[in-house]
Design a protein around this motif. Structure first.
Motif: not given
Length: 114
Positions: A79-90
């Motif tokens: 995910v890419l959002d205002h706090t995460r930069d292509l971080a893995p999510v479930e």
């Protein structure tokens, strides 16, 4: 929000798109429904599928997609959002739906890989 961090979001969006272009040359149609825009692509041999999903300031809460026509099983998701930069999510599978988690009502983009 840190202005410099905000400016770097374009880099991560382009990085996700570049991953699709490089590894998944069989590009599908770009579709927009409401605030969601999607691009699906397959690897040259058709064995792998990628889906790019962008929710531009639209959906409150999680993003839910119909899984019809997508590969079986749970994809790897970043995910890419205002706090995460292509971080893995479930992602969660719920019947014939894929549910992608959002932290809040801000914009978010997801890269799903099967």
């Amino acid at each position: 929000m840190d202005e410099r961090r905000n400016l770097n979001k374009a880099y991560y969006a382009l990085k996700a798109f570049g991953e699709i272009v490089k590894g998944y040359p069989r590009l599908g149609e770009v579709k927009t429904t409401g605030s969601l825009t999607t691009l699906i692509a397959k690897s040259a041999d058709g064995a792998r599928t990628a889906l790019l999903v962008a929710d531009y300031c639209g959906l409150p809460g999680d993003v839910t997609l119909a899984a019809k026509g997508l590969p079986a099983g749970c994809p790897q998701v970043r995910v890419l959002d205002h706090t995460r930069d292509l971080a893995p999510v479930e992602a969660r599978l719920s019947g014939d739906r894929i549910v992608l988690p959002k932290l809040d009502d801000e914009s978010a983009s997801y890269l799903l890989i099967w």
